[in-house]
Design an enzyme around this catalytic site. Sequence first.
Site, mmCIF file in Angstrom:
data_model
loop_
_atom_site.group_PDB
_atom_site.id
_atom_site.type_symbol
_atom_site.label_atom_id
_atom_site.label_comp_id
_atom_site.label_asym_id
_atom_site.label_seq_id
_atom_site.Cartn_x
_atom_site.Cartn_y
_atom_site.Cartn_z
ATOM 1 N N GLY A 268 2.863 51.133 7.186
ATOM 2 C CA GLY A 268 2.641 52.375 7.012
ATOM 3 C C GLY A 268 1.472 52.454 5.979
ATOM 4 N N GLU A 269 1.138 51.492 4.959
ATOM 5 C CA GLU A 269 0.137 51.692 4.013
ATOM 6 C C GLU A 269 -1.252 51.552 4.753
ATOM 7 O OE1 GLU A 269 -1.046 49.122 0.054
ATOM 8 O OE2 GLU A 269 0.957 48.980 0.864
ATOM 9 N N ALA A 270 -2.107 52.410 4.287
ATOM 10 C CA ALA A 270 -3.488 52.713 5.002
ATOM 11 C C ALA A 270 -4.538 51.309 4.560
ATOM 12 C CB ALA A 270 -4.147 53.864 4.212
#
Length: 1438
Positions: A423-425
């Site tokens: 989920g982390e960009a």
Amino acid sequence: IGTEEHFQQPSLLNQFVFLMQMCRIELIESLLLLCQDAEALQGPHNAARFSHILQKDAFLVFRSLCKLSMKPLADGPPDPKSHELRSKIVSLQLLLSVLQGAGPVFRTHEMFVNAIKQYLCVALSKNGVSSVPEVFELSLAIFLTLLSHFKVHLKMQIEVFFREIFLTILETSTSSFEHKWMVIQTLTRICADAQCVVDIYVNYDCDLNAANIFERLVNDLSKIAQGRSGQELGMTPLQELSLRKKGLECLVSILKCMVEWSKDMYVNPNLQANLGQEHPSDNEASELKLPEQLAGRRDSISSLDSTVSSSVATSQADHPEQYEVIKQQKDIIEHGIELFNKKPKRGIQYLQDQGMLGSTAEDIAQFLHQEDRLDTTQVGEFLGENIKFNKEVMYCYVDQLDFCGRDFVSALRAFLEGFRLPGEAQKIDRLMEKFAARYLECNQGQTLFASADTAYVLAYSIIMLTTDLHSPQVKNKMTKEQYIKMNRGINDSKDLPEEYLSSIYDEIAGKKIAMKESKEFSITPKSTKQSVASEKQRRLLYNMEMEQMAKTAKALMEAVSHAQAPFFSATHLEHVRPMFKLAWTPLLAAFSVGLQDCDDPEVASLCLEGIRCAIRIACIFNMQLERDAYVQALARFTLLTASSSITEMKQKNIDTIKTLITVAHTDGNYLGNSWHEILRCISQLELAQLIGTGVKTRYISGVVRDREAGIKGNLVGSQDKRQMAHIQESVGETSSQSVVVAVDRIFTGSTRLDGNAIVDFVRWLCAVSMDELASAHQPRMFSLQKIVEISYYNMNRIRLQWSRIWQVIGDHFNKVGCNPNEDVAIFAVDSLRQLSMKFLEKGELANFRFQKDFLRPFEHIMKKNRSPTIRDMVIRCVAQMVNSQAANIRSGWKNIFSVFHQAASDHDETIVELAFQTTGHIVMNTFQEHFAAAIDSFQDAVKCLSEFVCNAAFPDTSMESIRLIRHCAKYVSDRPQALREYTSDDMNVAPGDRVWVRGWFPILFELSCIINRCKLDVRTRGLTVMFEIMKSYGHTFEKHWWHDLFRIVFRIFDNMKLPEQQTEKTEWMTTTCNHALYAICDVFTQFYEPLSEILLADIFTQLQWCVRQDNEQLARSGTNCLENLVILNGEKFSPDVWNITCSCMLEIFQNTSPHVLLTWRPAGQDEEATPKSNNSSHFCPGFDLFVCFCVLGVSDQKLFAGLLIKCVVQLELIQTIDNIVFYPATSKKEDAENMAAAQRDALEESEAEGGESGPDQGMYQHMTSAHLFKLLDCLLESHTFAKDFNSNNEQRTALWRAGFKGKSKPNLLKQETSSLACSLRILFRMYSDRQLQDSWPDIQTRLLLVCSEALAYFISLTSESHREAWNSLLMLLLTRTLRLPDDKFQPHASCYYPHLCEMMQFDLIPELRAVLRRFFLRIGSVFHIAALEAASARTLTS
């Protein structure tokens, strides 16, 4: 099928007719398909595959039937009359018939096998989840047939069927009872085939790439058998019970298969004949069929089916070790995956530590690609981490993907299938960047993207588009125009073609980029206990799940339809071990819950049968932990050892007891430590039987009450009677004849247990017996009785086994015989007696020790148990054994004498008397007949008699025991050959010395112990007997024996070197040492020849020790013995021996000289005469000398006593020398004669009488001048010391004042005169010895000097009494001088003349004056001063 005849069978044709009647449309379609397929098969390549046209026809028919069976049904509830359903059912029935009747060609031909894989298995995957029961049932039947006949070719298909259908239906909480029931019915048949069960484990659980089918199957069946899913399914209690029974039935079948598979490793103890009858009786034989039935199959599938399939199996050798290694690796990998799915780093580290994963980034990347069981979310998180090593792995992961020739979206889909995007960009950014670079690297010829940056931005935008279009959280969806606008200028400041971006938008809108879900191709077991509101909702949910199952199964079947995976048919027995290791825990849980929760007889029966099979397997493979767990569970459900009350006992508990007994009977060889639980139960069973039959109700309030919370109080009153009746009813069946007989058979059958098993059995039986006896209220002896019984039964085992058994039982009897409860101890001793009598009847060969080991408990009990009753009983038991079995006793004599040895020191007259009577009987009678058999314990017999002697409470027994010891000496003397020939553990002893080591030494040693331990009268008798034996039998002793013997004898004197009370020490020296000294000298004299060389120095050393003791009598005895020794043996002395003897006398002189008499000073004078002492305790100012002595004189008194003894010893020594040289009483006689002659004035006559007679009797003639001079030195030194002391009036006064020697001043007049007298006698004798003529000048010189000094000293004396003491001495000197011939007399007269003249002034006695007169007359004659009468002159000259 496969032959023309087979194809023309009527039954098959009838089915086709039925098919035409029922399904016209489907038949037409099928025929069209057949025609098409036939045309397709006309090619030369395919035609060659069949050897007969009928085979091709059969193939086409088979394929058509498969396709027909897959036709979907109409929507909605299935109509039983519909053509679709009926055609499906008929096609499935035909397929089943085809498979069941398949011939060898069909089973082996490649085309038919491929048809099964590609068509039938896919059809089964569809129909195997059908909601129509008949279709489902037919599918299961077909699968069973495939498993029996075609499993070798269908390894992967079978796995899919098990994993995705069978096990999923069992695990899914929403599946219907009907489906579960049919599945479990099918599993029942599968589990009944041993080959099939083992093959499932070997091919799937031991395959790194396959699912753990066997493990999952057992776990699922265990859960069903425990009834854990009943409520979730909404089943009725009856349905749940039925399902549980089927689950248990499957588990039991699996265990039976294992038992059957490993049956060749099982040894039934009841078919062995270690002891007793060769073959079992009819009754036993009927019962022995149980294990065979137990191993039998349960349903119609026979092992023949499996053998058919195995005939086409691979010929690969079966190596169970390899499979076990693979299974271990698989377990490691699965655990590593489990860890990875929680924390990737930990999982990777674990796998690397176990050697299952490489350490490089390439290895880890490959692992992430290949292992589809990894959690995709965790894979994404791991790849996206901003850590150097993680990035390296991510680069390798992407580089291992091939995007060549793919369009951008499909490449992105392929990339994202393997993991879920984090989920982390930033993580997504890193992944997209690498993806873009890899895409361009694989598609270098493309012209669409100006650089990797374009691909990177586009990929990112596609991810955003997917999220926007397909996320339910996004309300305002992105339009195509917005998407095209968002991507403007990304291609190196230029736009990508709008058509391209538009097509991307359309493709994503139509199908989102599906990020791979965890375990997409396998439905996870529904472990969540969700509650379904209604049956309708349940069915709806289940239908959805079944549809998903069918899709998954069909996809997997199609995926593996062309795969080849070898299926291995197991043959080795060892596979069962890891299988059971894997399954024993869930199996135990199922059986335990079944027994605990359910009272249904069939459930209990299945559980007990399962436990019994499990125990058999654990036993066969020596799996101790598993075996003990099952036996403990079985024991727990008997309620006999549990904390619950036996009043709760039900039929299932009774059956459990019977099962436990059966296990003990059939698996006894393997039970090991599990015997403990079994025997505990049997012990408690006996107690329950006593209660159930009402024999011993007292146990209710005693032992049982401690264990049972439900029974309290004494059995009085009607309430208690009702309670008692209820208890008896509950446990009554435990007393049934069948149970009692079965328990007895465990003990009688112990004879058939092997050598190790019987030891385990006995050890735990003894442990249970100890628990029974430990009860303070009411100890029981059930197990103790059984120990006695099995001892009888097993006594005929080989000695090696029996020794190990008795090591355990004997130790138990040691403890029980010392039990504080006399009833228990009496039973133990009496049992020991009976067993011993039986054992002794067998006899024993020489040099064995079985009897010694067997009888040791008597010894232990006698030693440890202080109860007079028990000790008396032990003595009586042993006495009975001696009286009845003496001829058979060998090594057991040691134990017998050890028991009597313990009794000998008792204070109970009865015990001592009884033991002594038996001992006396043995010594007097048994030894007479069986001496050779008792040689090994002869020493113990003597030691035992010695102990009787040393019991001071019974003096008569002591004396009689000494007599028996004397009698033992006679045996040794009379039978030396028996002792020489006896060989035992003293093989290092030379045969010639065995008589000494085994016979004489023990007797003489024990007599010396008696002398050292007993009171005066007993030790005196012992001393007398010891020396009697020496004198009587010493002529048979070897020289080196004497050396050992005198080491024993000298222990008599060693005893006094230990500190004791002075009175005892004095008595000892005065009596025993005295006696021993004289006896030693007698023995030495009697056996001078052998003893002189080896013991003379030791004897002299011992004599010196005696002389140096502060005991006057012992000192006198020492000198007397020395005198006797020399006088009696001097004639045999060699010069060297005389040297030793004279040196000994010199040492004694020096050691006993009282020099302190001249140096001692009272405390006050000592301070003045010597430098001031720092020790203030010796300084007494202000007191006179006597007072100082009284205050400080304890040590002085001891000193004075010792000095007085030394003075006595000096006198004794002087007398000894005199007696040795001249023979005892010679000197006194001479002095008396000299005095008498002087009185008669007839000196001449005296000369004639005494001149020649004396010296010949003494040792003078055997001694050299050197020896005599050495003695002279001693005498003159003693004389000088005495003279110095007598002359020191001041010292004598000081000593007298200090309390030394009585009322007058101390003096050494006797020593002074006797030492000089002896010296003069020796010198005058040497002076007249013609053999020493050459030495006469030296002797004369010395004689003149001594005589001159003596006369001068006499003249100087002032004391009248002192001069009187010299009278005899002067008489001797003058008389001997007068006897000299003229030539010798002349120098003496010249030398003595002045002194003699001086003597005239004293008042001499008449006799001395008469001698002086003669002397002066002789001087006148010799020097011609005066003439004597002729006669006198002649006489004098003669």
